[in-house]
Design a protein around this motif. Structure first.
Motif, short mmCIF file in Angstrom:
data_model
loop_
_atom_site.label_atom_id
_atom_site.label_comp_id
_atom_site.label_asym_id
_atom_site.label_seq_id
_atom_site.Cartn_x
_atom_site.Cartn_y
_atom_site.Cartn_z
N GLU A 60 0.82 -1.21 0.00
CA GLU A 60 0.00 0.00 0.00
C GLU A 60 0.86 1.27 0.00
O GLU A 60 0.61 2.18 -0.79
N ARG A 61 1.86 1.32 0.84
CA ARG A 61 2.70 2.52 0.94
C ARG A 61 3.75 2.62 -0.17
O ARG A 61 4.12 3.73 -0.56
N TYR A 62 4.24 1.48 -0.60
CA TYR A 62 5.35 1.47 -1.56
C TYR A 62 5.05 0.53 -2.73
O TYR A 62 5.79 -0.42 -2.96
N PRO A 63 4.00 0.80 -3.50
CA PRO A 63 3.63 -0.14 -4.57
C PRO A 63 4.74 -0.36 -5.60
O PRO A 63 4.86 -1.46 -6.14
N GLU A 64 5.55 0.64 -5.84
CA GLU A 64 6.64 0.50 -6.82
C GLU A 64 7.83 -0.26 -6.24
O GLU A 64 8.72 -0.66 -6.98
N GLU A 65 7.84 -0.43 -4.92
CA GLU A 65 8.94 -1.14 -4.25
C GLU A 65 8.43 -2.41 -3.54
O GLU A 65 9.05 -2.89 -2.60
N HIS A 66 7.27 -2.92 -4.00
CA HIS A 66 6.69 -4.12 -3.39
C HIS A 66 7.70 -5.27 -3.44
O HIS A 66 8.35 -5.48 -4.46
N CYS A 67 7.82 -5.97 -2.35
CA CYS A 67 8.76 -7.08 -2.15
C CYS A 67 10.21 -6.60 -2.03
O CYS A 67 11.12 -7.42 -1.94
N THR A 68 10.42 -5.30 -2.02
CA THR A 68 11.75 -4.74 -1.80
C THR A 68 11.77 -4.02 -0.46
O THR A 68 12.61 -4.28 0.40
N LYS A 69 10.80 -3.15 -0.27
CA LYS A 69 10.72 -2.35 0.95
C LYS A 69 10.44 -3.23 2.17
O LYS A 69 10.78 -2.87 3.30
N VAL A 70 9.85 -4.39 1.94
CA VAL A 70 9.52 -5.30 3.04
C VAL A 70 10.77 -5.69 3.84
O VAL A 70 10.69 -5.90 5.04
N ARG A 71 11.92 -5.76 3.17
CA ARG A 71 13.17 -6.09 3.87
C ARG A 71 13.45 -5.08 4.98
O ARG A 71 13.81 -5.44 6.09
N ASP A 72 13.27 -3.80 4.66
CA ASP A 72 13.50 -2.75 5.65
C ASP A 72 12.46 -2.82 6.77
O ASP A 72 12.80 -2.76 7.95
N ILE A 73 11.20 -2.94 6.37
CA ILE A 73 10.11 -2.92 7.36
C ILE A 73 10.25 -4.06 8.36
O ILE A 73 10.29 -3.85 9.57
N LEU A 74 10.31 -5.28 7.85
CA LEU A 74 10.40 -6.43 8.75
C LEU A 74 11.75 -6.49 9.46
O LEU A 74 11.82 -6.86 10.63
N GLY A 75 12.81 -6.11 8.76
CA GLY A 75 14.14 -6.11 9.36
C GLY A 75 14.23 -5.15 10.54
O GLY A 75 14.79 -5.49 11.60
N GLN A 76 13.66 -3.96 10.39
CA GLN A 76 13.67 -2.97 11.47
C GLN A 76 12.86 -3.43 12.68
O GLN A 76 13.07 -2.94 13.78
N HIS A 77 11.95 -4.36 12.45
CA HIS A 77 11.14 -4.88 13.55
C HIS A 77 11.68 -6.22 14.07
O HIS A 77 10.99 -6.91 14.82
N GLY A 78 12.87 -6.57 13.65
CA GLY A 78 13.55 -7.76 14.19
C GLY A 78 13.03 -9.09 13.69
O GLY A 78 13.23 -10.12 14.35
N TRP A 79 12.39 -9.10 12.53
CA TRP A 79 11.89 -10.36 12.01
C TRP A 79 13.05 -11.20 11.48
O TRP A 79 13.99 -10.66 10.90
N PRO A 80 12.98 -12.52 11.66
CA PRO A 80 14.06 -13.40 11.19
C PRO A 80 14.22 -13.35 9.67
O PRO A 80 13.24 -13.18 8.94
#
Length: 191
Positions: A60-80
């Motif tokens: 929703e927030r980053y449609p042009e970076e879908h499946c790319t931005k998720v690394r930052d989001i989940l990584g910043q929240h400590g996801w494995p």
């Protein structure tokens, strides 16, 4: 890191980044199917469900970076890393170069598109419900390429092949998974 995020954490993160009711319902549908498939394979239902729930967290927030931005989001929240990799791999060949390798990744890749087709097939029924949706109705709609045209059948076919299951079995599993959360995903209808 060995910390595994729980469902509450996944839901809170999803609702922070996804405000669209339709996208939230899609996330809940994918979560439900992933949980069903995990049970069927005696896998970690919480892991599969959590990954299914957050798989479109950057869409929703980053449609042009879908499946790319998720690394930052989940990584910043400590996801494995293995959770992050699984989420990224669901966009293989579309918006990601990460090929699905594990059963979890292959399942997410296959059912992401299929949940949309199943939901659309349920909504054109008189009951507007997934609870009375037969596999044959979805397969009939499958053949009509103009129906739910956004659901990429080639991705679903590749996913089923990677899992070593027929389209019929994958559709049946997807319906069954979605039935468990019919009300939450807006497909209880009027039986």
């Amino acid at each position: 890191m060995n910390r595994k995020p729980d469902r509450a954490e996944a839901w809170n993160l999803l609702t922070e980044f996804v405000h669209s009711d339709n996208l939230r319902r899609h996330a809940l549908a994918v979560e439900a199917v992933m949980r069903h498939l995990a049970r069927k394979r005696a896998a970690d239902e919480e892991e599969w469900g959590g990954i299914g729930l957050v798989h479109d967290i950057d869409y929703e927030r980053y449609p042009e970076e879908h499946c790319t931005k998720v690394r930052d989001i989940l990584g910043q929240h400590g996801w494995p890393e293995e959770y992050i990799r699984a989420v990224v791999s669901h966009g293989w060949g579309i918006c990601s170069e990460e090929e699905p390798l594990t059963d979890l990744e292959k399942s997410l890749y296959a059912v992401d598109e299929l949940t949309g087709l199943v939901a659309a097939a349920a909504l054109v029924r008189p009951s507007r419900s997934v609870l009375d949706l037969p596999v044959k109705s979805v397969l009939k709609k499958w053949k009509d390429k103009t129906f739910a045209a956004g659901a990429d059948r080639s991705v679903i076919e590749r996913g089923a092949a990677m899992l070593g299951v027929s389209i019929e079995e994958l559709v049946a599993d997807t319906i069954e998974g979605m039935q468990a959360e019919a009300e939450a995903i807006g497909l209880k209808g009027n039986l």
